[in-house]
Structures are given as C-alpha cells and as structure tokens.
Enzyme design. Structure first.
Site, short mmCIF file in Angstrom:
data_model
loop_
_atom_site.label_atom_id
_atom_site.label_comp_id
_atom_site.label_asym_id
_atom_site.label_seq_id
_atom_site.Cartn_x
_atom_site.Cartn_y
_atom_site.Cartn_z
N ARG A 37 0.82 -1.21 0.00
CA ARG A 37 0.00 0.00 0.00
C ARG A 37 0.85 1.26 0.00
O ARG A 37 0.46 2.27 -0.60
CB ARG A 37 -0.95 -0.02 1.20
CG ARG A 37 -2.08 -0.99 0.93
CD ARG A 37 -3.07 -1.05 2.05
NE ARG A 37 -4.27 -1.74 1.58
CZ ARG A 37 -5.18 -2.28 2.37
NH1 ARG A 37 -5.04 -2.21 3.67
NH2 ARG A 37 -6.23 -2.88 1.86
N LYS A 201 -16.54 -14.05 3.41
CA LYS A 201 -17.44 -12.96 3.82
C LYS A 201 -18.71 -13.01 2.98
O LYS A 201 -19.02 -12.09 2.22
CB LYS A 201 -16.73 -11.61 3.69
CG LYS A 201 -15.74 -11.35 4.82
CD LYS A 201 -15.14 -9.97 4.73
CE LYS A 201 -14.14 -9.88 3.63
NZ LYS A 201 -13.36 -8.68 3.54
N GLY A 354 -8.51 -8.64 -0.10
CA GLY A 354 -7.23 -8.78 0.59
C GLY A 354 -6.70 -10.21 0.55
O GLY A 354 -5.52 -10.44 0.25
N GLY A 377 -13.20 -4.20 -0.18
CA GLY A 377 -14.57 -3.73 0.03
C GLY A 377 -14.97 -2.70 -1.01
O GLY A 377 -16.07 -2.74 -1.56
P1 ADP Z 1 -11.10 -11.53 0.25
O1 ADP Z 1 -10.23 -11.06 1.39
O2 ADP Z 1 -10.32 -11.93 -0.96
O3 ADP Z 1 -12.19 -10.55 -0.05
P2 ADP Z 1 -12.69 -13.10 2.04
O4 ADP Z 1 -12.17 -12.28 3.16
O5 ADP Z 1 -14.14 -13.04 1.73
O6 ADP Z 1 -11.84 -12.87 0.72
O7 ADP Z 1 -12.41 -14.64 2.32
C1 ADP Z 1 -11.12 -15.13 2.47
C2 ADP Z 1 -11.13 -16.32 3.38
O8 ADP Z 1 -12.07 -17.25 2.95
C3 ADP Z 1 -9.81 -17.03 3.44
O9 ADP Z 1 -9.23 -16.82 4.69
C4 ADP Z 1 -10.18 -18.49 3.21
O10 ADP Z 1 -9.52 -19.36 4.11
C5 ADP Z 1 -11.67 -18.49 3.47
N1 ADP Z 1 -12.39 -19.57 2.82
C6 ADP Z 1 -12.39 -19.90 1.52
N2 ADP Z 1 -13.14 -20.98 1.29
C7 ADP Z 1 -13.65 -21.35 2.48
C8 ADP Z 1 -14.49 -22.41 2.92
N3 ADP Z 1 -14.96 -23.32 2.06
N4 ADP Z 1 -14.80 -22.48 4.23
C9 ADP Z 1 -14.32 -21.57 5.09
N5 ADP Z 1 -13.52 -20.56 4.76
C10 ADP Z 1 -13.18 -20.45 3.46
MG MG Z 2 -10.59 -10.98 3.49
#
Ligand code: ADP
Ligand code: MG
Length: 397
Positions: A37, A201, A354, A377
C-alpha cells in the site's frame, strides 16, 4: 470513463495539498510486514513533490476506535516513506491529529516537502464524518487529493467530509487507475467476461451477484459462497459455511442467471474435512455428498477442470474471494489452480479482496495479473454498482 478531476488537472505549485492515502498496512510490532500500500501511494506523492506542492499526507491504520493508541501510530510509515522518497518525511505526532505539531510542521514547509499526520482514526469524529474534524483537516491545506481507494466506499472526515471545506478536490493516480480498471472490466469489457467469486465474507459479498449478472457472461462460485447455493438446490452441506438468510436469494440468482442466459457455475465436487484444520481427515465428495459432521474447505478436482474450461476463452476476468481455505496446504489446490489459470490466460485479469491478493502473491503470480486492486470492500461496492462517496465528492472534470 473516469470523469473526476485528477492531480494533473490541478495547479499545485506552492500550494498545500492534503492527500488522503491508504497506509493501512499490516504491522508486526513497529515493522511493516507488507509495503504494497505504501508503494501504491508513491506515484501520486512523487508527482506532487516534483511539481512543487507542499504535500501533507494523512491516513487511517487499523481500528484504534477514536483514541490515540501507540500500536496504531503511523510513525513506521513515516520512516518507510522517508527511505522510499529519499527525503525526510516529517511525522507530526499529534494525538489529536491536527495539533500543534501538525500546524508547526505545515507552517515550516517548503515546496516539495512532505509531512505525514497521525492516524486519522485517533479521532472519534473520523468514522462518523463529523464536521469539526473535517474542518480542522481542511484548515491545514488549500487543495484535497484522495488516493485512498481502499476507504473510498466510506464517507469519513478524511475521505468525504474534508471536501466540504476545500473547493478543489481531485483523485490521485491510484484511485484513477483502480476506477479505470474496474470500470472497464465491467462496463466495457473485452468478452467473454467471467467473474469468479469466493471467500468467506458471504453475507457482505453475495449481494454483488445481482449486479454482476447484468454484466457477465459466466459467473463462477467457489469458496464459502458455494454452500448457500448448494443448499438452495436442496442439498445438505453439513458443517460448511452457510448463510441461511440468503438461500432464497441464491435461488433467485440462479433463476435470474438462467433467464439472462448467464452461465452460473457452482462446484460439482468438494473437498470436505472433519474439522477446520489442515491435518483433519479429508476426502472429496460429489454434489449432495456432504454428510453431517463434515465441512467443505475447497473445490474438488472435477470442479477445477470445469472452472478452467469455463475460463479458457475468457477475455476479461474479475476475481474476488479464494476457492478454498488456501492458508492450509491441503485446501489450497482450488485457489492455486485458478490463480495459475488466470496467470496463463491472454486476458485482462483483475484481482480484488485482501485474501485473494494474498493468495495470488503466495502463489508467486502477482505480476502475471493485469491489475491487483488495493481495496477489497471498495472494489466490491463498485462492482455492485454503488457510488463510492470518497470519489463522488471529488470535482467533476
Ligand atoms: P477476500 O479477502 O479476498 O475478499 P474473504 O475475506 O471473503 O476474501 O475470504 C477469504 C477467506 O475465505 C480465506 O481466509 C479463506 O480461508 C476463506 N475460505 C475460503 N473458502 C472457504 C471455505 N470453504 N470455508 C471456510 N472458509 C473459506
Ligand atoms: Mg478478506
């Protein structure tokens, strides 16, 4: 196209320019563990320095919840910037952000100098967008530049409120680049356009699907998002992540996809485990095969092949959310396979979120992607079709 003023539209020489950056970096003690960043903010800062502005930087870091907390001080950022810019960045360490140190430092600035203010979230007003703090911030400067894409979806004093008190407000290079990539990716994409959604999320992400279905040719769903869709198809999902409140929504989305002729893909097989643990007993099961006591932690091999096939002709891909628990090697295959697939594609690839970015970097493929978004976000809200208050508030071209 990007219709807001950018720094190149401003006359900045000799002017005090307040720049909202995204210095929300991860720290281990006072060591910055990922400088992405900070690096992302450099083009704007350098441009302003070279063009003779007095550059006043501000940012939030973490969640100090409206109080000065030393572990959230921006002092390490000042140090890092000093090294990267080859010029001392004066850190104005005021617990009230706009205090005696800041006022004095700004009064003493020469053209091309850089001052960094303390963490804007030391002030309780910041996240409530209360005018007193916006006005104080504005009092330090003549012009405002927002380059914090990661917080552009929040109307805070330092992102939106401050523009009420500074007539000139423009976007920095980072925001400009983010909006150009994300905007082109969904509004005038090279087709086929494929979106890949996953992660954990689910409730905050699932609503993007409604808007994406208006734009994409194919929507691929993996990660924790998948089980709500399986449930909507009448399948049991055991202990997997489930958003019970969104089962009907998932059904509606599948109907909508069908009506629109959009391909909506959900996993045909799932790697399930007896616990959320890399060493837990695990196996791969087909559709409808997740038993009680098991949870889905990755997409299976057949799904990987299905998704690769759906991606092979894509000309634009937007990816947000890992396909599985990629932090655990036993459940990282799906995420790594998709990352490798995107890296090998001759297409525009835009990665947001992230953890998705971390997964791509962990696989060593970051520089193979067209654009890595700095704001999870914010990029999602943008893709949802929402207006980002930190950008709306800038001057139109
Ligand atoms: P990003 O940060 O890319 O927006 P999120 O924060 O929504 O993504 O989700 C990331 C997390 O989702 C990771 O820590 C990963 O371990 C978790 N994850 C992915 N698939 C699953 C699953 N099937 N069950 C539980 N957690 C999961
Ligand atoms: Mg995340």
């Amino acid at each position: 196209m990007f219709n807001k003023k950018t720094i190149e539209d401003l006359q900045v020489r000799g002017k005090r320019v307040l720049v909202r950056c995204d210095f929300n970096v991860p720290l281990d003690g006072d060591k910055i563990t990922d400088e992405t960043r900070i690096n992302g903010a450099l083009p704007t800062i350098k441009y302003l320095m070279e063009n003779g502005a007095k550059v006043i930087l501000c940012s939030h870091m973490g969640k100090p919840k409206g109080e000065p907390k030393p572990e959230f001080s921006l002092a390490p950022v000042a140090k890092s910037l000093t090294a990267k810019l080859g010029k001392e960045v004066v850190f104005a360490a005021d617990d009230n952000v706009v205090g005696e140190n800041a006022k004095k430092a700004v009064a003493e600035m020469n053209d091309g100098d850089v001052v960094l203010l303390q963490n804007t979230r030391y002030r309780a007003e910041e996240t409530k967008n209360i005018d007193t703090f916006s006005e104080e911030l504005a009092s330090l400067a003549d012009v405002f530049v927002n380059d914090a894409f990661g917080t552009a979806h929040r109307a805070h004093c330092s992102t939106e409120g401050v523009t009420k008190y500074l007539k000139e407000a423009a976007a920095g290079y980072l925001i400009q680049k983010e909006i150009e990539y994300l905007g082109n990716a969904v509004d005038s994409p090279a087709r086929p356009l494929v979106a890949v959604l996953g992660g954990s999320k689910v409730s905050s992400k699932i609503s993007v699907i409604n808007n994406l279905l208006e734009k994409v040719d194919t929507l691929i769903i993996g990660g924790g998002m998948a089980y709500t869709f399986m449930k909507a198809c009448g399948e049991e999902v055991g202990d997997s992540l489930l958003e019970a409140d969104f089962i009907d929504y998932a059904k509606e989305m599948m109907d909508k996809a069908e009506k629109k002729g959009v391909k909506l893909l959900i996993p045909v097989d799932t790697v399930v485990a007896t616990a959320f643990d890399n060493d837990a007993e695990h196996k791969t099961v087909g559709r409808g095969g997740i038993e009680a006591g098991w949870q889905g932690l990755d997409i299976g091999e057949k799904t990987i092949e299905l998704y690769k096939d759906a991606l092979k002709d894509a000309k634009t891909v937007v990816w947000n959310g890992p396909m599985g628990v990629f932090e655990m090697p036993n459940f990282a295959k799906g995420t790594n396979a998709i990352a490798q697939m995107l890296a090998d594609l001759d297409a525009i690839t835009v990665i947001g979120g992230g953890d998705s970015v971390a997964a791509v970097n962990q696989a060593g493929l970051g520089d193979k992607m067209s654009h890595i978004s700095t704001g999870g976000g914010a990029s999602l809200e943008f893709l949802e079709g929402k207006e980002l208050p930190g950008i709306v508030a800038l001057n139109d071209k």
